[in-house]
Scaffold this active site. Structure first.
Site, mmCIF file in Angstrom:
data_model
loop_
_atom_site.group_PDB
_atom_site.id
_atom_site.type_symbol
_atom_site.label_atom_id
_atom_site.label_comp_id
_atom_site.label_asym_id
_atom_site.label_seq_id
_atom_site.Cartn_x
_atom_site.Cartn_y
_atom_site.Cartn_z
ATOM 1 N N HIS A 72 -6.308 -17.970 9.379
ATOM 2 C CA HIS A 72 -6.021 -18.807 8.212
ATOM 3 C C HIS A 72 -6.095 -20.259 8.666
ATOM 4 C CE1 HIS A 72 -4.119 -20.452 4.663
ATOM 5 N NE2 HIS A 72 -4.078 -19.252 4.111
ATOM 6 N N HIS A 98 -4.434 -14.381 10.825
ATOM 7 C CA HIS A 98 -3.788 -14.141 9.525
ATOM 8 C C HIS A 98 -3.992 -12.720 9.012
ATOM 9 C CE1 HIS A 98 -2.201 -15.141 5.609
ATOM 10 N NE2 HIS A 98 -3.330 -14.807 5.010
ATOM 11 N N THR A 109 3.594 -7.803 3.295
ATOM 12 C CA THR A 109 3.653 -7.893 1.829
ATOM 13 C C THR A 109 4.698 -8.906 1.371
ATOM 14 O OG1 THR A 109 2.850 -5.652 1.555
ATOM 15 C CG2 THR A 109 4.105 -6.568 -0.284
ATOM 16 N N GLU A 136 -8.078 -20.444 -5.154
ATOM 17 C CA GLU A 136 -8.058 -20.475 -3.687
ATOM 18 C C GLU A 136 -9.493 -20.547 -3.172
ATOM 19 O OE1 GLU A 136 -3.907 -18.246 -2.598
ATOM 20 O OE2 GLU A 136 -5.649 -16.968 -2.760
ATOM 21 N N TRP A 162 5.748 -11.395 2.739
ATOM 22 C CA TRP A 162 5.460 -12.776 3.153
ATOM 23 C C TRP A 162 4.317 -13.404 2.361
ATOM 24 C CZ3 TRP A 162 5.977 -13.976 9.044
ATOM 25 C CH2 TRP A 162 7.153 -13.382 9.537
ATOM 26 N N ALA A 163 3.645 -12.626 1.551
ATOM 27 C CA ALA A 163 2.454 -13.154 0.869
ATOM 28 C C ALA A 163 2.854 -14.318 -0.030
ATOM 29 C CB ALA A 163 1.780 -12.057 0.060
ATOM 30 N N ARG A 192 -12.511 -19.118 4.173
ATOM 31 C CA ARG A 192 -11.604 -19.385 5.285
ATOM 32 C C ARG A 192 -12.263 -19.526 6.645
ATOM 33 N NH1 ARG A 192 -6.727 -15.417 3.797
ATOM 34 N NH2 ARG A 192 -6.183 -16.698 2.036
ATOM 35 N N ARG A 196 -12.361 -11.726 4.694
ATOM 36 C CA ARG A 196 -11.696 -11.400 3.425
ATOM 37 C C ARG A 196 -11.589 -12.623 2.519
ATOM 38 N NH1 ARG A 196 -6.232 -11.734 1.618
ATOM 39 N NH2 ARG A 196 -5.573 -12.492 3.649
ATOM 40 N N ALA A 237 0.835 -1.209 0.000
ATOM 41 C CA ALA A 237 0.000 0.000 0.000
ATOM 42 C C ALA A 237 0.869 1.258 0.000
ATOM 43 C CB ALA A 237 -0.929 -0.007 1.213
#
Ligand code: FAD
Ligand code: SIN
Length: 528
Positions: free
Chosen positions: A237, A346, A43, A113, A45-46, A285, A381, A16
């Site tokens: 998660h 998460h 970011t 996903e 780690w995504a 999730r 999300r 961002a």
């Protein structure tokens, strides 16, 4: 005291913050501050990727519907449409910046996903965030209008209240930040400030988020007078590696997307059939995490198994090279064995309330990314919508700042940071003890399944600890640990107060005292 003035101050060097910085730097001088290393946010780690409608058989409407189904209807539809329609252009900009997305011929490879009705996740193997962070940082480093200052922990936003002439207004003019190397507090002034400081995952004992995800931006904005919303919507998660040595290692949802099964570790039963027989492992999730939590509690298990060993070994190694290598180093060969997994915190769905121009309640303050609540995620999300939100709202913030530039005005004279009444701490142990306490009771009382009694217990402890942290903060010189602890207690309080206000179960907020979902979806908005 050091003082530095730039046109725009950006707090955070993740997706961002750097997106906003690059868009502003065409005409403005931008300063980006980051706590610790420039790659220390989520970011880098995504894993899974970025959601975007790029396949001819897919539509924006499909992506909108999937997002709102996952979000249990709490999403703001205009935000969902705003973000999803801008996804293809955001991906094109990343391609231009050199992000080496996996491709199949001329097209980008799309993985799948949970919660997505179509393949629509662009990715760089199973380490998408690392590649995105590297490309954004390279562009920022090469841009003469961007100054990157790592090792700066912002303490508080500077507002009219910090003016030499006390104006009492909430207009934001930058931030006070601790130089982590020298221990000095700097004052960074700017006409516009963008908060891009990431989430608050580390308020929980088990989290996939990096060490610095302590809700600093959310707490700073709240203290300065901005509204915060939907903080009870903390995403867990379903599949974090269960390992006594390696904590917090995520096993991407794409493993389930590419055929992975969740199994009871003793009987081998594919238990998602008992919870969501239609969507199975690809349910959203919240559904999968609750199912695993239920199995663990019901059968007294340490973990459940995620198994993709029925796929050909070269397919597994090709899709998940980072995870494969990491697990092999721990003695687990995922091409032949199941992976032990547990749910872990998460993503922070709630945050500082922003509109479609990324404006917060406070004049002079914009917000983008995980520290905000834009209306995109609602009560849960959808996978891989988060990086997307960073790109779209980073751009939106820059666009709005540029459009309003002539109204913004220059910062007034601002007071120095006052250290005259504090000394060096002789009791660092207090910080560690309090930090551990918060994270433990948040995990046990404010986790995947909640009750009012447990939430009240948490609220009671927060009130006690808040007083202690406040006394400590008033007496001692700031350190990064102290700044984070002060913010962590604020974030914990915002989560618990929001959870107590929601008298229903919806998406990520599941409480045994109010198991039903109300007919009308309403945001939980806290007003300072
Ligand atoms: P971050 O990238 O977290 O950056 C925050 C920045 O703020 C950092 O630079 C930090 O140093 C700085 N900062 C924080 N506090 C301060 C302070 N007090 N002073 C100064 N600077 C400060 N999302 C997806 O869409 N797809 C995925 O595949 C995906 N995978 C994920 C995997 C993992 C393991 C995790 C943890 C998250 C994943 N997410 C994914 C979520 C996504 O990575 C994050 O939501 C997103 O990267 C947040 O970006 P950001 O720019 O808002 O914040
Ligand atoms: C994952 O790869 O499972 C994470 C994706 C996300 O958080 O959106």
């Amino acid at each position: 005291m050091t003082e530095a003035n730039h046109d725009v101050l950006i707090i955070g060097s993740g997706a961002a913050g750097l997106t906003a910085a690059l868009a502003l730097a065409e005409t403005k001088r931008v300063l980006v501050l980051a706590k610790g290393d420039l790659r220390s946010g989520s970011t880098a780690w995504a894993q899974g990727g970025i959601a975007a409608v790029l396949d001819a058989g897919d539509t924006f409407e499909n992506h909108v519907r999937d997002t709102m189904v996952a979000g249990a209807g709490l999403n703001r539809r205009e935000t969902v449409e705003f973000v999803i329609e801008r996804a293809p252009a955001a991906i094109a900009r990343l391609v231009d910046l050199g992000v080496p997305f996996n491709a199949e011929g001329a097209d980008l490879h799309l993985t799948r996903e949970g919660g997505h009705s179509h393949r629509r996740i662009v990715h760089v193997d199973d380490a998408t965030g690392w590649a995105v962070q590297a490309a954004l940082l390279k562009a920022a480093e090469e841009n003469p209008n961007v100054t990157l200052l790592p090792g700066r922990a912002c303490i508080d936003l500077i507002t009219g209240r910090h003016g030499e002439k006390f104006s009492g207004d909430g207009r934001v003019w930058g931030a006070y930040a601790l130089d982590e190397a020298t221990g000095r507090v700097e004052k960074h002034l700017a006409r516009a400030t963008v908060l891009a400081s990431g989430g608050a995952g580390r308020v929980y004992l088990f989290s996939t988020a990096p060490r610095g995800a302590t809700g600093d931006g959310i707490a700073m904005a709240w203290r300065a007078g901005a509204r915060v919303s939907n903080m009870e919507m903390m995403q867990f998660h379903p599949t974090c590696l269960y390992n006594l040595e390696v904590k917090n290692f995520l096993i991407t949802e794409a493993v389930r997307g590419e055929g992975g099964h969740l199994l009871h570790p003793e009987t081998g039963h594919r238990f998602m059939a008992d919870y969501d027989p239609e969507r199975m492992e690809l349910a959203p999730r919240d559904v999968v995490a609750r199912a695993i939590d239920d199995q663990i509690k019901r059968f007294g298990l340490d973990c459940v198994h995620l198994d993709i060993s029925h796929q050909p070994p070269e397919f597994v190694r090709g899709h998940f090279p980072t995870i494969y290598e990491k697990l092999l180093g721990l003695g687990i060969d995922m091409t032949r064995q199941p992976i032990p997994v547990v749910p872990a915190q998460h993503y922070t769905c709630g945050g500082v309330l922003v509109d479609l121009d990324a404006r917060t309640d406070l004049p002079g303050l914009w917000g983008a990314g995980e520290c905000t609540e834009s209306g995109l995620h609602g009560a849960n999300r959808l996978a891989s919508n988060s990086l997307l939100e960073c790109f779209v709202f980073g751009e939106a913030a820059a666009k709005d700042i540029l459009a309003r530039w002539n109204e913004l005005g220059a910062p007034p004279p601002i007071r120095e940071w006052d250290e005259s009444r504090v000394t060096d701490s002789d009791e660092e142990v207090v910080i560690k003890q309090t930090w551990t306490e918060i994270r433990r009771f948040m995990w046990n009382y404010v986790g995947i399944v909640r009750t009012t009694k447990r939430l009240e217990r948490a609220a009671h402890r927060i009130a006690l600890l808040r007083r202690e942290v406040h006394d400590y903060y008033s007496a001692f010189r700031v350190t990064t640990d102290l700044i984070e602890l002060r913010n962590l207690i604020e974030a914990a309080d915002l989560i618990v107060q929001s959870a107590l206000r929601r008298h229903e179960s919806r998406g990520l907020h599941y409480t045994l005292d109010y198991p039903e979902t109300r007919p009308e979806a309403r945001d939980t908005v806290l007003v300072p």
